[in-house]
Design a protein around this motif. Structure first.
Motif, PDB file in Angstrom:
ATOM      1  N   GLY A  94      40.510  35.348  60.832  1.00  0.00           N
ATOM      2  CA  GLY A  94      40.049  33.977  61.419  1.00  0.00           C
ATOM      3  C   GLY A  94      38.610  34.065  61.726  1.00  0.00           C
ATOM      4  N   TYR A  95      37.959  35.218  62.480  1.00  0.00           N
ATOM      5  CA  TYR A  95      36.665  35.039  62.695  1.00  0.00           C
ATOM      6  C   TYR A  95      35.773  35.038  61.354  1.00  0.00           C
ATOM      7  N   ILE A  96      36.050  36.002  60.532  1.00  0.00           N
ATOM      8  CA  ILE A  96      35.344  36.016  59.162  1.00  0.00           C
ATOM      9  C   ILE A  96      35.413  34.584  58.430  1.00  0.00           C
ATOM     10  N   THR A  97      36.454  33.907  58.339  1.00  0.00           N
ATOM     11  CA  THR A  97      36.671  32.695  57.429  1.00  0.00           C
ATOM     12  C   THR A  97      35.994  31.718  58.247  1.00  0.00           C
ATOM     13  N   GLY A  98      36.061  31.732  59.511  1.00  0.00           N
ATOM     14  CA  GLY A  98      35.419  30.582  60.555  1.00  0.00           C
ATOM     15  C   GLY A  98      36.571  29.314  60.703  1.00  0.00           C
TER      16      GLY A  98
ATOM     17  N   PRO B  25      30.767  34.158  49.860  1.00  0.00           N
ATOM     18  CA  PRO B  25      31.709  34.979  49.104  1.00  0.00           C
ATOM     19  C   PRO B  25      32.432  35.601  50.073  1.00  0.00           C
ATOM     20  N   HIS B  26      32.091  36.172  51.140  1.00  0.00           N
ATOM     21  CA  HIS B  26      32.899  36.885  51.966  1.00  0.00           C
ATOM     22  C   HIS B  26      33.905  36.267  52.796  1.00  0.00           C
ATOM     23  N   ARG B  27      33.593  34.897  53.163  1.00  0.00           N
ATOM     24  CA  ARG B  27      34.513  34.217  53.763  1.00  0.00           C
ATOM     25  C   ARG B  27      35.795  33.611  52.953  1.00  0.00           C
TER      26      ARG B  27
ATOM     27  N   TYR C 128      37.981  42.995  51.394  1.00  0.00           N
ATOM     28  CA  TYR C 128      38.436  42.036  52.515  1.00  0.00           C
ATOM     29  C   TYR C 128      39.974  41.851  52.178  1.00  0.00           C
ATOM     30  N   ALA C 129      40.564  42.848  51.636  1.00  0.00           N
ATOM     31  CA  ALA C 129      41.953  42.901  51.483  1.00  0.00           C
ATOM     32  C   ALA C 129      42.628  42.687  52.993  1.00  0.00           C
TER      33      ALA C 129
ATOM     34  N   ALA D 175      39.678  34.388  52.938  1.00  0.00           N
ATOM     35  CA  ALA D 175      40.812  33.271  52.956  1.00  0.00           C
ATOM     36  C   ALA D 175      41.893  33.618  51.775  1.00  0.00           C
ATOM     37  N   PHE D 176      41.183  33.693  50.700  1.00  0.00           N
ATOM     38  CA  PHE D 176      42.133  33.961  49.527  1.00  0.00           C
ATOM     39  C   PHE D 176      43.013  35.007  49.737  1.00  0.00           C
TER      40      PHE D 176
END
Length: 996
Positions: free
Chosen positions: A733-737, A678-680, A722-723, A684-685
């Motif tokens: 970038g780190y959060i989404t991988g 969910p957080h990733r 995560y706005a 991204a969205f």
């Protein structure tokens, strides 16, 4: 150019009209032209030109006219300017008489015996023809070759009095009744300038019109008079009796009348090419049929078919594009009406008329196919033609082939022909066997498709001030010339370039340090940060002989390990390398021994030394503390450059993935690249759609995580946490991988779906720096050092490239990796031959000469002969370096990988000529798959000849071929009997004067 003014023309017209109005004199003149014949013959005797040595100021080149443009006469001034600026000089040039210059100055066309056919001719060094183009291709050689039926038809349509023998001095340019119509039409033309004036157009004036008038058209009365006067003067060049001139007019007209152009054929000129281009009728067969009596119905129909085609082309000349392309049915009707008229006047028989009327004109559907050309046989000629395009600034081979130009080349025609003959047989197993080209590290005639192997040969002869191309051949039956037009992995031939760069650095260090006292040299060695500086300064501090030759010899005796076990950080990553023969793995050969046996790892380590030398120089230029002091301000510039470069690299990759997708498709693709958490996905969205509503966010998350238990409260918390404005680009970038720049690009394409690659790169400059912000922290010194070294290595390879390019390396960059030492940056056989020419010439780069002399417009007032101007070459290598390299290359032939060619060539005294060379074998790979295999031998023979010989297989099937550079070496040995006669001739000291 000063054109005839109306006052001059009208005065002339009034005078002629006045003469015609004098009853007896006028009548006699109109009948016999005796006044004109006397005056114009004497005047024509003064319209002369001479071809004399040196530059001419007395030559007037045409500026317009289809004939002058097609034959290149209008472009001669530009060509001369271009050539004289690139090593050629004017040897001979036409000088016109003052009278001819004045005639042209006041608007007349230059009068001389014009050519109907012309085209490019290439000759070899002996004066034999290598290539000849002639346009039109199909012509009548003389008046007697024209069928009487064709002559009579032409005269009936266009100029009925032309061949009347009653008055041998008749002016063929003027028919007085037609001229009267033209004069009477002047008032109408004055009132309506665009009105066409009938009359006055004899065959002679028509030729002047379509050859020399602007666009081949008559723009008005002035242009008409210009044509008439030029045609009149031209008619009397051979004397008062114009009988021969009038017959020549008929032949010239038939051979050159313009019949528009056809796609796939080009410009159509003359009856012969017209019959072939528009009807597919063979010119020779047509003339035979028209000359012979038709006795059977079949013969009559065939004769009528061809005659109607001839008639239609003579009629189509009036409006060729309309009749031959736009409205062919009108042309058929026009031909039918003329068949009736010609029969009624007795020019043709009623039988021919009736047979012609029963037939419709049948045009060929497709353009005629060009003659089959062997690109193998024409390879050298095509290479020279391609070079002439650039030398003369001609836009196409089509135009070049129509130039009235003879080029004398350096090629040896007989040897070239013999070479092509051998190369064309190399797909025959028995022939391969006979040449000793089958076996271990050669070819396997049973397993290898011999048709796939392409061979190329280039041989040069060193002259006093130029290198002459004697042979340029390959067996590739396509236009591509692999000697000069392909980018090939030539493997270990790159070791030759690497060796020369190594020796140049040694020589540079010698110049820098050889004069220093021994204590200072020891200090330099202690402080040096690269191996080459350390070694040179140490050697000089201990050597009894500090001379450059002694130092270079010692450099050739330096040893490099051949151990493949080391891992090398180069080109931005860690790499390992292997030797061709694993028996070399435990050796520590000298440079000479490594070159002799072509061992890879010593040259990898040599290239590392070269790169480190330039890196050390770069660090010194940056203050000397670039890699030791984290506060050195130059580090920031390097890191920013790295961020920009690597960021651009990633963006280019991402752009390729997303460029053809809609915004929704781009978002969907990005989502598949994010782990389904969910957080990733939320990050991204919201990175891509920062202004989306909670409802849009909810739908996206539900679609992507249908099995997740995401309550409205959880979704709202994710939406807020995560706005986009809560996290910087690197954090997101780190959060989404995924790479941060991938997030940025997908967001950018939401608003700019049609963005070009260049636009994306320009818009992302700040984001590229932001992405690598972590790298700029002083705590990251080790990571910084690694990236600074990558950039400094790339700069080092730019320095290496500059050195290679100075010696003829043909490409714009090198792969910034030690692998360049063993061929990863590719090369061309022709460029290697140029390098060998520098070595043979003791470090002097001589111009490569393919075209020794160019002869424009022979037999015309525009004639010009330009020859290559012999000048001393340019020194690009020290003679001590080339002497060292020659000895090393000689060792390769005497004791190394090319020893099979040892003793293959003899000098005039019967003693084997000294040979040297470098072998190379390369596999071009893509994703570990072999895509091509190439083996090359670059060589010198004695002190005059050098060149390259190459074998190449393209495509995945290349993996089945196991040949090495032994193959081209064996082929050279087998070709010795063809090449040897060149070596028995005296040295080329200058271009040969063949007596123009």
């Amino acid at each position: 150019m000063r054109r005839f003014g109306w006052d001059r023309w009208l005065i002339g017209g009034v005078l002629i009209a006045a003469a015609a109005g004098t009853a007896w004199v006028g009548h006699q003149e109109m009948q016999t032209s005796w006044l004109q014949a006397g005056f114009l013959t004497k005047y024509g005797e003064k319209l002369t030109y001479q071809v004399e040595p040196g530059l001419s100021e007395l030559v007037k080149y045409p500026t317009q006219g289809p004939y002058n443009e097609r034959l290149g006469y209008t472009e001669i001034p530009k060509a001369v300017k271009s050539l004289t600026g690139s090593g050629y000089r004017i040897e001979q040039q036409a000088r016109t008489s003052p009278e001819l210059a004045g005639f042209v100055e006041y608007g007349g066309f230059a009068v001389f015996r014009e050519k109907t056919r012309a085209g490019l001719t290439l000759k070899d060094r002996n004066g034999s023809i290598l290539y000849a183009a002639r346009y039109p291709e199909r012509v009548y050689d003389d008046f007697d070759a024209v069928p009487p039926m064709v002559v009579n038809t032409l005269l009936f349509i266009e100029n009925r009095e032309l061949l009347d023998p009653t008055f041998p001095m008749r002016n063929p340019a003027v028919e007085w009744d037609r001229f009267a119509y033209a004069i009477l039409g002047l008032p109408a033309q004055w009132l309506n300038p665009g009105m066409r004036i009938p009359g006055g157009s004899t065959l002679a004036t028509q030729i002047e019109k379509y050859r020399h008038s602007p666009d081949g058209q008559t723009s008005g009365a002035t242009e008409k008079l210009r044509q008439m006067i030029s045609a009149s003067v031209r008619a009397y060049l051979d004397g008062k009796d114009t009988t021969y001139a009038r017959r020549r007019i008929v032949v010239d007209y038939l051979n050159s009348t313009p019949l528009t152009a056809r796609l796939g054929f080009g410009e159509v000129n003359g009856l012969g090419d017209g019959l072939w281009a528009w009807y597919g009728t063979d010119f020779k067969d047509a003339n035979e049929i028209l000359k012979q009596p038709a006795t059977t119905q079949e013969q009559r129909l065939k004769q009528a078919e061809i005659y109607k085609q001839v008639l239609s082309l003579l009629l189509a000349q009036r409006r060729p594009t309309h009749y031959l392309i736009a409205d062919r049915s009108s042309l058929n009707d026009l031909a039918d009406s003329h068949l009736r008229l010609l029969a009624s006047q007795g020019t043709i028989t009623p039988e021919l008329r009736d047979a012609g009327l029963s037939l419709k004109l049948r045009f060929r559907n497709d353009a005629p196919l060009p003659p089959t050309i062997s690109f193998v046989e024409q390879k050298a000629a095509n290479a020279i033609r391609a070079r002439l395009l650039g030398m003369l600034n001609v836009p196409s081979l089509y135009q070049l082939d129509r130039y009235d130009l003879t080029a004398e080349t350096s090629l040896d025609g007989p040897t070239q022909s013999n070479m092509v003959d051998v190369l064309s047989k190399l797909n025959e197993p028995s022939f391969i066997e006979s040449l000793g080209m089958a076996g271990f590290r050669l070819l396997d005639a049973g397993k290898n498709d011999l048709h796939k192997v392409i061979y190329s040969v280039m041989l040069y002869e060193r002259g006093m001030n130029a290198n002459y191309v004697r042979i340029q051949a390959d067996n590739l039956d396509r236009p591509l010339d692999i000697n000069e037009g392909a980018k090939l992995d030539l493997g270990s031939t790159a070791k030759l370039r690497t060796l020369i760069t190594y020796l140049e650095i040694i020589a540079e260090l010698h110049g820098r340090y050889a004069h220093l006292p021994r204590p200072q040299l020891r200090s330099v060695a202690a402080d040096a940060t690269d191996n080459l500086t350390r070694w040179v300064s140490t050697y000089l501090s201990d050597a009894a002989d500090r001379g450059l030759t002694a130092l270079l010899n010692a450099a050739m005796d330096r040893r490099y390990s051949a151990n493949p076990g080391e891992r090398f950080f180069t080109g931005g990553g860690v790499h390992t390398f292997v030797n061709f023969d694993d028996k070399d793995n435990g050796s520590i050969p000298t440079v000479t021994e490594a070159l002799r046996s072509s061992i890879n790892l010593p040259f990898i380590r040599m290239m590392r030394d070269i790169a480190q030398y330039y890196v050390a120089e770069g660090a010194e230029d940056a203050g000397g503390t670039l890699l030791t002091d984290p506060t050195n301000p130059a580090r920031q510039a390097y890191l920013e450059q790295f961020a920009d470069k690597e960021g651009s690299h990633f963006l280019n990759r991402f752009y390729t993935d997303y460029r053809e997708k809609t915004p929704d498709e781009a978002l969907a693709l990005l989502a598949t690249r994010v782990r389904p958490a969910p957080h990733r996905l939320a990050t991204a969205f919201l990175s891509v759609k920062p202004k989306a509503s909670l409802a849009e966010f909810t739908r996206f998350m539900s679609d992507r995580l249908p099995k997740a238990e995401l309550s409205a409260q959880i979704l709202e918390r994710l939406f807020d946490k995560y706005a986009k404005d809560k996290w910087n680009l690197a954090d997101r970038g780190y959060i989404t991988g995924v790479h941060p720049l991938q997030l940025w690009l997908v967001e950018y394409l939401q608003g700019h779906p049609e963005a070009k690659r260049s636009e994306v790169l320009a818009a992302s400059a700040d984001e590229r720096q932001e992405t690598y912000a972590w790298l700029f922290k002083t705590s990251r010194k080790q990571a910084q050092d690694t990236r600074i070294r990558i950039l400094m290595e790339a700069e080092a390879f730019q320095r290496i490239h500059k050195s290679w390019a100075r010696l003829g390396y043909p490409f714009d960059s090198l792969t910034p990796s030690y692998a360049t030492a063993i061929g990863s940056s590719a090369d061309r056989p022709g460029a290697l031959a140029d390098l060998m020419g520098i070595i043979v010439s003791d470090g002097i780069r001589l111009p490569t000469l393919r075209v020794e002399r160019m002869h424009f417009a022979t037999g015309t007032p525009y004639e010009a002969v330009l020859g290559f101007e012999q000048k001393p070459g340019e020194r690009v290598l020290a003679p001590e370096i080339t002497a060292t390299v020659r000895r090393a290359l000689q060792d390769v032939v005497e004791n190394g990988t090319a020893r099979r060619v040892r003793g293959a060539f003899m000098g005039p005294d019967g003693v084997p000529l000294v040979m040297g060379g470098k072998t190379g074998t390369g596999d071009h790979r893509y994703a570990d798959r072999v895509m091509a295999r190439t083996a090359t031998f670059v060589f010198f023979i004695g002190d005059r000849f050098f060149g390259t010989i190459t074998a190449h297989v393209a495509g995945p099937e290349a993996a089945r071929y196991k040949f090495t550079s032994a193959l081209p070496a064996q082929l050279l040995k087998s070709l010795a009997h063809i090449i040897q006669p060149l070596m028995d001739r005296p040295m080329a000291t200058q271009t040969v004067d063949r007596g123009h």
